[in-house]
Design an enzyme around this catalytic site. Sequence first.
Site, mmCIF file in Angstrom:
data_model
loop_
_atom_site.group_PDB
_atom_site.id
_atom_site.type_symbol
_atom_site.label_atom_id
_atom_site.label_comp_id
_atom_site.label_asym_id
_atom_site.label_seq_id
_atom_site.Cartn_x
_atom_site.Cartn_y
_atom_site.Cartn_z
ATOM 1 N N ASP A 280 0.829 -1.193 0.000
ATOM 2 C CA ASP A 280 0.000 0.000 0.000
ATOM 3 C C ASP A 280 0.869 1.251 0.000
ATOM 4 O O ASP A 280 1.413 1.644 1.037
ATOM 5 C CB ASP A 280 -0.916 0.001 1.231
ATOM 6 C CG ASP A 280 -1.814 1.229 1.272
ATOM 7 O OD1 ASP A 280 -1.994 1.862 0.216
ATOM 8 O OD2 ASP A 280 -2.328 1.543 2.363
ATOM 9 N N LYS A 287 1.443 7.933 0.611
ATOM 10 C CA LYS A 287 1.954 7.920 1.977
ATOM 11 C C LYS A 287 3.329 8.587 2.034
ATOM 12 O O LYS A 287 4.043 8.629 1.028
ATOM 13 C CB LYS A 287 2.097 6.469 2.474
ATOM 14 C CG LYS A 287 0.794 5.735 2.695
ATOM 15 C CD LYS A 287 1.064 4.317 3.171
ATOM 16 C CE LYS A 287 -0.228 3.539 3.384
ATOM 17 N NZ LYS A 287 -1.009 4.076 4.510
ATOM 18 N N GLU A 359 -8.133 2.727 1.123
ATOM 19 C CA GLU A 359 -8.468 1.722 0.111
ATOM 20 C C GLU A 359 -8.950 0.410 0.687
ATOM 21 O O GLU A 359 -9.710 -0.325 0.044
ATOM 22 C CB GLU A 359 -7.256 1.475 -0.797
ATOM 23 C CG GLU A 359 -6.228 0.473 -0.293
ATOM 24 C CD GLU A 359 -5.547 0.857 1.017
ATOM 25 O OE1 GLU A 359 -5.151 -0.051 1.760
ATOM 26 O OE2 GLU A 359 -5.419 2.065 1.288
ATOM 27 N N ARG A 361 -11.032 -0.362 3.023
ATOM 28 C CA ARG A 361 -12.490 -0.466 3.190
ATOM 29 C C ARG A 361 -13.201 -0.650 1.855
ATOM 30 O O ARG A 361 -14.298 -1.206 1.808
ATOM 31 C CB ARG A 361 -13.008 0.748 3.946
ATOM 32 C CG ARG A 361 -12.856 2.060 3.248
ATOM 33 C CD ARG A 361 -12.849 3.253 4.203
ATOM 34 N NE ARG A 361 -11.606 3.318 4.950
ATOM 35 C CZ ARG A 361 -11.329 4.249 5.865
ATOM 36 N NH1 ARG A 361 -12.220 5.185 6.125
ATOM 37 N NH2 ARG A 361 -10.183 4.247 6.493
#
Length: 513
Positions: A280, A287, A359, A361
């Site tokens: 991720d 991030k 993302e 969820r």
Amino acid sequence: MIALSAERVPLAKAKADVIAVLVVENAETDAEAFRRQRTGLERIFESVKPGLNAEVFAGRFQETLTLFPTETNAKLLLVGLGRSEKLTMERLRRVAATAAKTAVGMKAKTLAIASPDARMLSNTTFADDSEAIGAALAEGAVLSVYKFGKYITDAEKRNTSLRRVHIVCSDGASLAALQRGTERARVVCEATYLARDLANAPPNEIYPATLAQRAKATGRRFGFSVKVLDEQGIRKAKMGGVLAVAKGSEQPPRFIIMEYRPRRRRRTRIVLVGKGVTFDAGGISIKPAGGMSEMKMDMAGAAAVIAAMSVAAPWKLPHHIIGLVPAVENLLGGAAMKPGDVITHLNGKTSEVDNTDAEGRLILADALAFAARYEPDVVIDLATLTGHVVVGLGHHATGMMGNDQEVMDALREAGERTYERVWHLPMFEEYEKQIKSDIADVKNSGGRPAGAITAALFLKRFIGRYRWVHLDIAGTAILNESLDYIPKGASGVGVRLLAEFLRTWEHSEHFRS
């Protein structure tokens, strides 16, 4: 994994490089028990009598003393249990972990741990529960020496020296129970090792396709079926969330469906759902670079579910258990989803993408909607879903939310027994306005306040008519420092919790089919 066994053998004849004896503290309430233990050890190992001095070793919690008796080739390791009135199963795990780590420091290949007798544990509630004692000692010892050394070329640094742990007793009456406990522990420790290995593996090893392959291999070995939907199958199933998150990566998504059917008539149908974001980067809402390498572990929920499935057949669980894993990478390719996009999910509901780093969820929404096809009695999802839960609970408890108090109570009790503790957070309707969208049914981010709760409320929009619990393991799945029997990196959290829940749910006071 380290071999485990339980056997009845005189202490001096235990075949081990190190023999660990657990000693209660020389405190007022345990003075007689301490004296009795010391006298017993002096009879067995007369050569070390001078070292068995209360002033040298008092049995304080996790205190250690190594002696070198001439009556055996093994080293004698004394490990303090502390005061018996403070003794718990978790303290037994930690003491066993101390013994195992100390043995590794001595380059020992085999470790024997003497199971404490009932008289030593007379101030506890589990003095006669040899099965639970055996399981706790085995878990603490084996889980403490886990190492992810696959990519280290130096063999000595790659592997732990320890090869076998024996739980030994001199009382034949407790042997069968100890053997049941160590066998139970062997299964769940192997599963925890699997979860840790999957989550610790680098993202160029574990990505959606290879995660699916590992799930298939695990199913073949442990007796459950695995079906994998490729990108075309996912598109046909109309899993808009999975497809949207996967668009930014060249690695196509997978949807993993695992199924265990008991031989005898099933009591309940339980669905486990694990977030499988194999890496991720945050997508367009990227991030920060610092710590991004940890995001290979954003599939820790998926790893826990795959691993938990592996205990079902060995334990002969009576439930029909289904494991669902939506697997994707969340990257920044030219086709990546954008803030402002609207997604249509499997159940027809729509979500507005406010933040592409929210993302997990989105893919869980499709999986939870898919779960309704099984008409389940219980659905439990695990996900490293929010940093907000870490702010609230740190790294010692998993955030828990759901729509059924009985299931949550059973999970809380399983968490206390395994020390994979969960903490119930509210889902008040007042929080829902934070995820209200002007252009879709729901927005995927409610901002910073109560972020773990609003994430769970997003998921709630996609569940069916079933009992559901959401576990946010973001704080407990990834550790920056090691604990007694949990390593730095991937903890494997959720495996022992789910296994204990599945093992005891049928007999729980909260159970209803």
